[in-house]
Design a protein around this motif. Structure first.
Motif, PDB file in Angstrom:
ATOM      1  N   ARG A 137      -5.387   5.471   6.459  1.00 36.00           N
ATOM      2  CA  ARG A 137      -5.294   6.323   5.088  1.00 36.00           C
ATOM      3  C   ARG A 137      -4.479   7.481   4.886  1.00 36.00           C
ATOM      4  N   THR A 181      -0.924   7.461   5.976  1.00 41.67           N
ATOM      5  CA  THR A 181      -0.023   6.818   5.338  1.00 41.67           C
ATOM      6  C   THR A 181       0.290   7.488   3.972  1.00 41.67           C
ATOM      7  N   LYS A 195      -9.702   5.718  -8.732  1.00 36.84           N
ATOM      8  CA  LYS A 195     -10.153   4.863  -9.751  1.00 36.84           C
ATOM      9  C   LYS A 195     -11.582   4.442  -9.757  1.00 36.84           C
ATOM     10  N   THR A 207      -5.971  -1.597   6.787  1.00 36.27           N
ATOM     11  CA  THR A 207      -4.843  -1.302   7.471  1.00 36.27           C
ATOM     12  C   THR A 207      -3.776  -2.298   7.367  1.00 36.27           C
ATOM     13  N   LYS A 249     -15.896  -0.152  -3.805  1.00 39.35           N
ATOM     14  CA  LYS A 249     -15.138  -1.522  -4.201  1.00 39.35           C
ATOM     15  C   LYS A 249     -13.859  -1.636  -3.588  1.00 39.35           C
ATOM     16  N   ASP A 294       0.899  -1.137   0.016  1.00 44.48           N
ATOM     17  CA  ASP A 294       0.129   0.019  -0.051  1.00 44.48           C
ATOM     18  C   ASP A 294       0.894   1.178  -0.026  1.00 44.48           C
ATOM     19  N   PRO A 343      -8.926   3.023  10.138  1.00 40.97           N
ATOM     20  CA  PRO A 343      -8.667   2.851   8.699  1.00 40.97           C
ATOM     21  C   PRO A 343      -8.794   4.350   7.901  1.00 40.97           C
ATOM     22  N   ARG A 356      -5.102   5.273  -4.634  1.00 41.73           N
ATOM     23  CA  ARG A 356      -5.117   5.343  -6.198  1.00 41.73           C
ATOM     24  C   ARG A 356      -6.188   4.443  -6.525  1.00 41.73           C
ATOM     25  N   TRP A 357      -6.619   3.439  -5.746  1.00 46.00           N
ATOM     26  CA  TRP A 357      -7.708   2.746  -6.148  1.00 46.00           C
ATOM     27  C   TRP A 357      -8.931   3.340  -5.979  1.00 46.00           C
ATOM     28  N   ARG A 358      -9.036   3.907  -5.007  1.00 43.85           N
ATOM     29  CA  ARG A 358     -10.396   4.679  -4.564  1.00 43.85           C
ATOM     30  C   ARG A 358     -10.556   5.803  -5.772  1.00 43.85           C
ATOM     31  N   GLN A 375       6.409   4.730  -4.056  1.00 43.16           N
ATOM     32  CA  GLN A 375       6.202   5.183  -5.407  1.00 43.16           C
ATOM     33  C   GLN A 375       5.509   6.172  -5.573  1.00 43.16           C
ATOM     34  N   ALA A 406       1.574   8.081  -4.380  1.00 44.00           N
ATOM     35  CA  ALA A 406       0.288   7.790  -3.745  1.00 44.00           C
ATOM     36  C   ALA A 406       0.015   6.634  -3.361  1.00 44.00           C
ATOM     37  N   THR A 407      -0.477   6.105  -2.217  1.00 41.21           N
ATOM     38  CA  THR A 407      -0.720   4.644  -1.853  1.00 41.21           C
ATOM     39  C   THR A 407      -1.476   4.028  -2.748  1.00 41.21           C
ATOM     40  N   PHE A 408      -1.596   2.612  -2.749  1.00 42.85           N
ATOM     41  CA  PHE A 408      -2.496   1.759  -3.401  1.00 42.85           C
ATOM     42  C   PHE A 408      -3.854   2.071  -2.970  1.00 42.85           C
ATOM     43  N   GLN A 409      -4.126   2.074  -1.698  1.00 42.48           N
ATOM     44  CA  GLN A 409      -5.630   2.572  -1.514  1.00 42.48           C
ATOM     45  C   GLN A 409      -6.367   3.869  -1.975  1.00 42.48           C
ATOM     46  N   ALA A 440       3.458   8.426   2.540  1.00 41.16           N
ATOM     47  CA  ALA A 440       4.131   8.054   1.156  1.00 41.16           C
ATOM     48  C   ALA A 440       4.403   8.970   0.153  1.00 41.16           C
TER      49      ALA A 440
END
Ligand code: SF4
Lengths: 266, 475
Positions: B420, B423, B470, A52, B475, A25, B416, B466-468, B459, B461-464, B427
């Motif tokens: 988010r 992190t 998109k 998390t 989801k 993440d 959570p 980026r996913w949000r 890298q 932005a976090t995965f979460q 990040a």
């Protein structure tokens, strides 16, 4: 999206929750997207519930209460998923092997943890063992060594699966490390708390990788990979490190772990 | 208690070991064990099933230890021997020294025994004016060097053949200085010659035991040199010192455990000598001691029964866990700072000398799990180490920075949305800072890491997030 990047998939489950892990993440979202691609190509619907950490740092530091609190949180978050898939052996080991141990005195919660554990899988073994994926149709030019992360290997029995899929990658030739089953010395907080000891262990791993004359080292755990990449880079080695999912998903064109982005200059 | 534990200075010990070029050279030998064990296991199709029955035998024995101890004692007495129970190291030393004095002993020979190390027996015997001579080659070498074993089955594994040559030249001054000691067989021959006289002169022989058999009252030792046999047969008295968990119910049980012991330890199908001794010499026996004593040591073990660490009492001291341990392979046995090194030592040391002294060891593990994978009696060593960490944590003994760091992290991880946000911020910030090189050569709060290796930059932005961006939040 390519419709046929993954062939030979068997009966398909519907809803797969991706447990992305904190390291992926925060440090390397590419691995998460590679996992999504592999799962979607195999016909899964991927969801990413708000999440998390699996609680492993607390659990391994003796803080059971915090670990149990985070376990409860994760179990609830993925309640409506048919499967939970995690691109990490050590987080997978936590979810699958250790969650059930956390609720010894609470039968109801223990049963929930057991159910959660039985629907949870490490990414690559989920593709092969559950979805029946036999090959991927992607290309990666180079010689690759695969490092078995300890939890994947010993807690989850992941050994042949990634090798089998890697063998189907066009242009890729796989070499074995002499000590593929020896720990890289990461061990979570161990790497920072016992830095000198961890360094001694990862130095041997780096030597082993150099000896294998591979251009890239792959593994299924970002923790090991950060450790190995960091050591190789500090030692001036040109060997690159990537998560195995990046290669299997055909998403290994970006910078390897710890390498600068194109155009960012050195 | 024996020699002062240096376990609290574990990190300093590690540093010393890692910078000791001679030791690092010697330790490469320790890496050969793993392949040999694997080959031995491969050769025996029923090896995994044997491990299961080995575990079952030990578990059964531990569940009825009191009964089997009584049965064993009865058998030893019936065969003319004596059993002495020692609650702790001091009691055991007193008993053994008392027995030696009673015999009017001037010198005693000793077979290899980790219990002897645990209770610091040699120092006590010598303080009583009696010579104690180790007869196992490895033990003999480290005795000459005034060291302790660095491995439970290969005590001198940290010593090279060249070191031994020097030690022998220094110790055996009566021998011609120009003699050739360049080959291992020559070293072996010299030790054999020197020890022969010691065997013949000894008034008592002290051995450990791999197993004590309740059914017959026999003690069992396995050796590769035969020194144990000479130690227990030639002198007037044979004294066995063993800890209480060495008991097994029957001869058949001992035979089962022997089948996994040597294979796990050295990869041999069986050790060269497996020797049973049952009581003193009987009328008509051609040889043997006229007195036979067994000193049974508790030293904290009965307190482990029924608790979180009971599984550890299954240990048959094969050494496989250390042979396969990345930490042990890196630093050798002395860094652990007390008697028992490797994973089994990391679990046992805090049990036997207390968590305040021994607490570092169960923390210094990556939990790679290879020890458990090879342990012939399937002791869940990582789980036991985690139990120690839990005890430390519960008592507030874990280091403050670690507690604080974990506490802060746990605070976010349990929330959570906040997680988010935090992190995501971290990040991005780290990404910007590390973008040019892709990694950091040093970083605040990460010195334990960046002192030895680079740290990859995130890298972005976090995965979460980026996913949000998109897919939306659902989801
Ligand atoms: S813990 Fe297991 S592997 Fe280690 S010495 Fe004991 S029996 Fe052997």
């Amino acid at each position: 999206m390519t419709m046929n990047a993954v062939e030979g998939a068997g009966p398909r489950p519907r809803r797969v929750g991706l447990f992305v892990t904190c390291l992926v993440d925060i440090m390397r979202p590419t691995v998460g997207f590679a996992a999504v691609k592999l799962l979607e190509d195999a016909g899964c619907t991927v969801v990413v519930p708000a999440q998390t950490c699996c609680g492993q740092p607390a659990y391994n530091s003796g803080d059971r209460a915090t670990a149990a609190r985070l376990a409860r949180q994760a179990i609830t978050a993925f309640e409506d998923c048919d499967h939970v898939v995690v691109p990490s052996g050590s987080c997978g080991g936590m979810l699958i092997r250790h969650y059930p141990e956390l609720f010894a005195g609470e039968p109801e919660m223990a049963a929930k943890a057991e159910r959660f554990a039985s629907k949870t899988h490490e990414l690559v073994s989920f593709l092969t063992d559950v979805l029946g994926v036999e090959r991927v149709t992607v290309r990666f030019d180079g010689t690759v060594a695969y490092h078995d992360s300890c939890s994947s290997l010993r807690e989850l029995g992941v050994k042949a699966q990634p090798r089998r899929l890697l063998a189907s990658v066009e242009g890729l030739s796989l070499v074995e490390l002499d000590e593929a089953e020896t720990c890289c010395g990461f061990g979570g907080l161990f790497a920072a708390k016992y830095g000198e000891l961890s360094n001694a262990i990862v130095s041997r791993k780096a030597d082993d990788i150099r000896k294998a004359a591979a251009g890239t080292v792959l593994a299924g755990d970002l923790g090991c990979l950060l450790n190995i990449a960091g050591k190789l880079q500090r030692a001036g080695s040109a060997v690159e490190a990537r998560h195995v999912a990046e290669v299997l998903a055909g998403m290994a064109d970006g910078p390897a772990i710890g390498e600068p982005q194109k155009g960012a200059g050195r | 208690m024996t020699a002062v534990a240096t376990t609290p200075r574990f990190k300093a010990n590690v540093h010393e070991a890692l910078t000791d070029v001679r030791l690092q050279g010697a330790m490469t030998f320790a890496r050969n064990f793993a392949g040999r064990r694997a080959a031995a296991a491969e050769r025996l199709p029923e090896f995994e099933a044997l491990r299961d029955s080995a575990r079952a035998i030990k578990d059964h024995t531990l569940a009825h230890l009191d009964l089997y101890l009584e049965a064993y004692e009865r058998k030893v007495v019936e065969s003319g021997g004596h059993v002495h129970f020692a609650e702790d190291a001091e009691a055991a030393r007193k008993i053994v020294v008392g027995l030696c004095k009673g015999l009017g002993a001037k010198s005693v020979t000793k077979g290899k025994s980790m219990i002897s190390e645990e209770i610091g027996l040699n120092a006590a015997i010598e303080a009583a004016g009696i010579e104690a001579v180790e007869t196992d080659l490895g033990e003999y070498i480290i005795q000459l060097r005034h060291e302790t074993p660095s491995h439970i089955i290969a005590p001198a594994i940290h010593v090279t053949a060249r070191d031994v040559e020097q030690d022998f030249r220094k110790a055996h001054r009566e021998l011609p200085p120009e003699r050739d000691l360049s080959r291992p067989e020559q070293l072996l021959g010299e030790a054999r010659g020197v020890l022969r006289a010691k065997f013949l002169a000894a008034d008592a022989g002290i051995t450990g035991a791999n197993f004590l058999i309740a059914e017959t009252g026999a003690s069992v030792i396995v050796t590769n040199e035969g020194n144990g046999d000479l130690t227990q047969i030639l002198p007037r008295a044979h004294i066995v010192i063993a800890s209480i968990e060495k008991i097994v119910p029957t001869l058949e049980d001992a035979a089962q455990l022997l089948r996994v012991l040597a294979r796990s330890a050295t990869g041999q199908d069986a050790s060269v000598y497996t020797t049973f001794s049952t009581g003193p010499r009987r009328a008509g026996d051609p040889d043997g001691p006229s007195e036979y004593h067994v000193v049974l040591l508790d030293n904290g073990r009965s307190a482990m029964l029924g608790g979180e660490f009971e599984d550890m009492l299954r240990c048959i001291r094969c050494g496989a866990c250390m042979n396969h341990c990345p930490v042990y392979q890196a630093v050798g046995g002395h860094a652990y700072g007390w008697v028992y090194p490797g994973p089994m030592g990391a679990v046992l040391t805090p049990s036997l000398i207390g968590v305040a002294e021994g607490g570092q060891l169960p923390n210094a593990s990556t939990f790679c799990g290879r020890c458990e994978e090879v342990c012939p009696v399937r002791i869940p060593l990582p789980k036991m180490m985690r139990h120690w960490r839990e005890r430390e944590f519960a008592r507030g003994l874990s280091p403050a920075p670690q507690r604080f760091g974990l506490g802060a992290w746990a605070f976010f991880a349990a929330r959570p949305a906040l997680y988010r946000f935090a992190t995501g911020l971290a990040a991005r910030a780290l990404h910007l800072a590390g973008r040019r090189k892709g990694r950091f050569a040093s970083a605040p709060l990460a010195g334990g890491w960046t002192r030895y290796r680079d740290l990859a930059a995130p890298q972005g932005a976090t995965f979460q997030s980026r996913w949000r961006a998109k897919n939306g939040a659902v989801k």
